[in-house]
Design a protein around this motif. Structure first.
Motif, PDB file in Angstrom:
ATOM      1  N   THR A   1       4.501  14.215  -6.549  1.00 15.15           N
ATOM      2  CA  THR A   1       4.894  14.579  -5.182  1.00 15.15           C
ATOM      3  C   THR A   1       6.103  13.777  -4.696  1.00 15.15           C
ATOM      4  N   ALA A   2       6.629  12.855  -5.529  1.00 15.67           N
ATOM      5  CA  ALA A   2       7.850  12.134  -5.159  1.00 15.67           C
ATOM      6  C   ALA A   2       9.092  12.958  -5.497  1.00 15.67           C
ATOM      7  N   ARG A   3       8.905  14.039  -6.261  1.00 17.45           N
ATOM      8  CA  ARG A   3      10.043  14.897  -6.626  1.00 17.45           C
ATOM      9  C   ARG A   3      10.575  15.587  -5.367  1.00 17.45           C
ATOM     10  N   HIS A   4      11.902  15.686  -5.272  1.00 16.30           N
ATOM     11  CA  HIS A   4      12.499  16.380  -4.120  1.00 16.30           C
ATOM     12  C   HIS A   4      12.473  17.873  -4.364  1.00 16.30           C
ATOM     13  N   GLU A   5      11.517  18.538  -3.765  1.00 23.95           N
ATOM     14  CA  GLU A   5      11.424  19.993  -3.895  1.00 23.95           C
ATOM     15  C   GLU A   5      12.285  20.617  -2.799  1.00 23.95           C
TER      16      GLU A   5
ATOM     17  N   PRO B   1      10.636   7.028   5.968  1.00 26.79           N
ATOM     18  CA  PRO B   1      11.432   7.941   5.144  1.00 26.79           C
ATOM     19  C   PRO B   1      12.897   7.511   5.245  1.00 26.79           C
ATOM     20  N   ASN B   2      13.365   6.860   4.201  1.00 32.31           N
ATOM     21  CA  ASN B   2      14.712   6.273   4.199  1.00 32.31           C
ATOM     22  C   ASN B   2      15.657   7.110   3.354  1.00 32.31           C
ATOM     23  N   GLY B   3      16.898   7.191   3.806  1.00 29.67           N
ATOM     24  CA  GLY B   3      17.905   7.911   3.027  1.00 29.67           C
ATOM     25  C   GLY B   3      17.683   9.410   3.100  1.00 29.67           C
ATOM     26  N   PRO B   4      18.632  10.168   2.511  1.00 31.46           N
ATOM     27  CA  PRO B   4      18.537  11.631   2.564  1.00 31.46           C
ATOM     28  C   PRO B   4      17.706  12.187   1.415  1.00 31.46           C
ATOM     29  N   LYS B   5      17.424  13.472   1.488  1.00 32.30           N
ATOM     30  CA  LYS B   5      16.852  14.192   0.339  1.00 32.30           C
ATOM     31  C   LYS B   5      17.849  14.090  -0.804  1.00 32.30           C
ATOM     32  N   LYS B   6      17.362  13.840  -2.009  1.00 31.66           N
ATOM     33  CA  LYS B   6      18.245  13.599  -3.157  1.00 31.66           C
ATOM     34  C   LYS B   6      19.303  14.708  -3.294  1.00 31.66           C
TER      35      LYS B   6
ATOM     36  N   PRO C   1      17.952  15.027   6.038  1.00 33.35           N
ATOM     37  CA  PRO C   1      16.856  14.056   6.069  1.00 33.35           C
ATOM     38  C   PRO C   1      15.693  14.516   5.192  1.00 33.35           C
ATOM     39  N   LYS C   2      14.866  13.571   4.775  1.00 31.60           N
ATOM     40  CA  LYS C   2      13.675  13.931   4.001  1.00 31.60           C
ATOM     41  C   LYS C   2      12.745  14.780   4.859  1.00 31.60           C
ATOM     42  N   ASP C   3      12.022  15.690   4.197  1.00 35.11           N
ATOM     43  CA  ASP C   3      11.107  16.588   4.930  1.00 35.11           C
ATOM     44  C   ASP C   3      10.051  15.794   5.694  1.00 35.11           C
ATOM     45  N   SER C   4       9.610  14.670   5.135  1.00 33.15           N
ATOM     46  CA  SER C   4       8.567  13.868   5.795  1.00 33.15           C
ATOM     47  C   SER C   4       9.048  13.308   7.126  1.00 33.15           C
ATOM     48  N   LEU C   5      10.359  13.199   7.298  1.00 37.92           N
ATOM     49  CA  LEU C   5      10.922  12.766   8.580  1.00 37.92           C
ATOM     50  C   LEU C   5      11.051  13.960   9.518  1.00 37.92           C
TER      51      LEU C   5
ATOM     52  N   ASP D   1       6.706  -0.532 -11.380  1.00 42.85           N
ATOM     53  CA  ASP D   1       5.331  -1.027 -11.562  1.00 42.85           C
ATOM     54  C   ASP D   1       4.421  -0.735 -10.375  1.00 42.85           C
ATOM     55  N   TYR D   2       3.136  -0.577 -10.731  1.00 44.05           N
ATOM     56  CA  TYR D   2       2.072  -0.370  -9.747  1.00 44.05           C
ATOM     57  C   TYR D   2       0.958  -1.343 -10.072  1.00 44.05           C
ATOM     58  N   SER D   3       0.026  -1.521  -9.134  1.00 42.73           N
ATOM     59  CA  SER D   3      -1.200  -2.241  -9.463  1.00 42.73           C
ATOM     60  C   SER D   3      -2.369  -1.421  -8.943  1.00 42.73           C
TER      61      SER D   3
ATOM     62  N   PRO E   1       0.851  -1.192   0.000  1.00 43.40           N
ATOM     63  CA  PRO E   1       0.000   0.000   0.000  1.00 43.40           C
ATOM     64  C   PRO E   1       0.887   1.243   0.000  1.00 43.40           C
ATOM     65  N   ILE E   2       0.346   2.330  -0.453  1.00 46.48           N
ATOM     66  CA  ILE E   2       1.140   3.567  -0.519  1.00 46.48           C
ATOM     67  C   ILE E   2       0.596   4.569   0.490  1.00 46.48           C
ATOM     68  N   GLY E   3       1.466   4.992   1.386  1.00 50.40           N
ATOM     69  CA  GLY E   3       1.099   6.066   2.313  1.00 50.40           C
ATOM     70  C   GLY E   3       1.458   7.391   1.667  1.00 50.40           C
TER      71      GLY E   3
HETATM   72  C1  FMN Z   1       5.237   5.243  -5.100  1.00 49.42           C
HETATM   73  C2  FMN Z   1       6.445   5.721  -4.355  1.00 49.42           C
HETATM   74  C3  FMN Z   1       6.774   5.152  -3.145  1.00 49.42           C
HETATM   75  C4  FMN Z   1       7.870   5.620  -2.416  1.00 49.42           C
HETATM   76  N1  FMN Z   1       8.170   5.026  -1.228  1.00 49.42           N
HETATM   77  C5  FMN Z   1       9.200   5.509  -0.475  1.00 49.42           C
HETATM   78  C6  FMN Z   1       9.485   4.931   0.808  1.00 49.42           C
HETATM   79  O1  FMN Z   1       8.815   4.021   1.283  1.00 49.42           O
HETATM   80  N2  FMN Z   1      10.515   5.483   1.519  1.00 49.42           N
HETATM   81  C7  FMN Z   1      11.258   6.527   1.050  1.00 49.42           C
HETATM   82  O2  FMN Z   1      12.163   6.985   1.745  1.00 49.42           O
HETATM   83  N3  FMN Z   1      11.001   7.093  -0.172  1.00 49.42           N
HETATM   84  C8  FMN Z   1       9.989   6.609  -0.915  1.00 49.42           C
HETATM   85  N4  FMN Z   1       9.700   7.182  -2.131  1.00 49.42           N
HETATM   86  C9  FMN Z   1      10.424   8.397  -2.520  1.00 49.42           C
HETATM   87  C10 FMN Z   1       9.883   9.609  -1.738  1.00 49.42           C
HETATM   88  O3  FMN Z   1       8.495   9.812  -2.022  1.00 49.42           O
HETATM   89  C11 FMN Z   1      10.661  10.884  -2.099  1.00 49.42           C
HETATM   90  O4  FMN Z   1      11.991  10.707  -1.638  1.00 49.42           O
HETATM   91  C12 FMN Z   1      10.018  12.095  -1.518  1.00 49.42           C
HETATM   92  O5  FMN Z   1      10.422  13.196  -2.217  1.00 49.42           O
HETATM   93  C13 FMN Z   1      10.278  12.235  -0.038  1.00 49.42           C
HETATM   94  O6  FMN Z   1      10.985  13.379   0.253  1.00 49.42           O
HETATM   95  P1  FMN Z   1      10.396  14.535   1.178  1.00 49.42           P
HETATM   96  O7  FMN Z   1       9.864  13.901   2.418  1.00 49.42           O
HETATM   97  O8  FMN Z   1      11.624  15.383   1.432  1.00 49.42           O
HETATM   98  O9  FMN Z   1       9.333  15.233   0.372  1.00 49.42           O
HETATM   99  C14 FMN Z   1       8.645   6.706  -2.911  1.00 49.42           C
HETATM  100  C15 FMN Z   1       8.312   7.274  -4.158  1.00 49.42           C
HETATM  101  C16 FMN Z   1       7.243   6.773  -4.872  1.00 49.42           C
HETATM  102  C17 FMN Z   1       6.896   7.399  -6.202  1.00 49.42           C
END
Ligand code: FMN
Length: 210
Positions: free
Chosen positions: A102-106, A63-68, A73-77, A194-196, A28-30
């Protein structure tokens, strides 16, 4: 075949890409909205996400790993840790392209809901807004962060736990006292890119043995 990811990595022959995301499917996608201390909205998808308890209802996302391109850290963290709140938005099939945006690193300070062309709606018990178009949204209070083992490159992996303290369900998706999945068509992640999509004809029922 058998392999040990600690010594063989995640791409042993014959695999041509890192295979882990194909091994636990569908996920599932949060779609997680948070705000920073200045109230700027962040929205990002996480497939390392799930419901983890029903009473009281609790969720987790990772939220794994750093902002690209950074070591931050990622903003969500950082937003969830600072403001102690987040919202889970359920992504239906019709919102998939916007979710992908919204997966783009803004850069920090950019409103990611607005950038993706989504309308925010006021939450009731938390400050981060929910996605108005999402059929379901769960307002959460942050409980804690679990630090997971670091990645091979040394970056942090984190699991955020939260308790649901407000539930929004769009009235039209309620039929005969339950959620009508045909009106939501939730999407889920598979391996690679891929997605379903969950369609009603793929739903089946089984009685539990006891
Ligand atoms: C469908 C989808 C699922 C993702 N799942 C994860 C995840 O579980 N953990 C993660 O760190 N990034 C995941 N990503 C990448 C993050 O959405 C992306 O790094 C995002 O910009 C988070 O950065 P932010 O919190 O700084 O906005 C996913 C991307 C997509 C498109």
């Amino acid at each position: 075949m058998f392999f040990d990811p600690r010594t063989d990595g995640m791409k042993p022959a014959p695999f041509n890409h890192s295979i882990f995301t194909s091994l636990v499917v569908p996920r599932p996608i949060g779609w997680i909205s948070t705000i920073d201390m200045d109230g700027v909205v962040n929205l990002a998808p996480f497939s390392y996400f799930n419901a983890i308890a029903a009473d009281p209802p609790c969720l987790m996302y990772c939220p794994n790993g750093p902002k690209k391109g950074t070591t931050e850290p990622k903003d969500s963290l950082s937003n969830a840790e600072m403001t102690k709140e987040f919202v889970f938005n359920l992504c239906s099939h019709d919102l998939r392209e916007k979710l992908n945006k919204t997966a783009r690193h803004e850069p920090r300070g950019e409103d990611e809901m607005e950038k993706a062309g989504l309308t925010p709606a006021r939450s009731v018990n938390v400050k981060p807004p929910r996605v108005a178009d999402a059929p379901i949204a769960l307002e959460c209070k942050y409980l804690r962060t679990v630090r997971l083992p670091r990645s091979s490159s040394g970056s942090e992996n984190n699991m955020i736990l939260g308790q649901v303290i407000g539930i929004h369900v769009r009235d039209e998706v309620i039929t005969k006292g339950t959620i009508d999945i045909s009106k939501i068509r939730p999407i889920a992640r598979l391996g690679g890119l891929d997605y379903s999509v969950l369609e009603p004809e793929n739903v089946f029922t089984m009685k539990r043995p006891d």
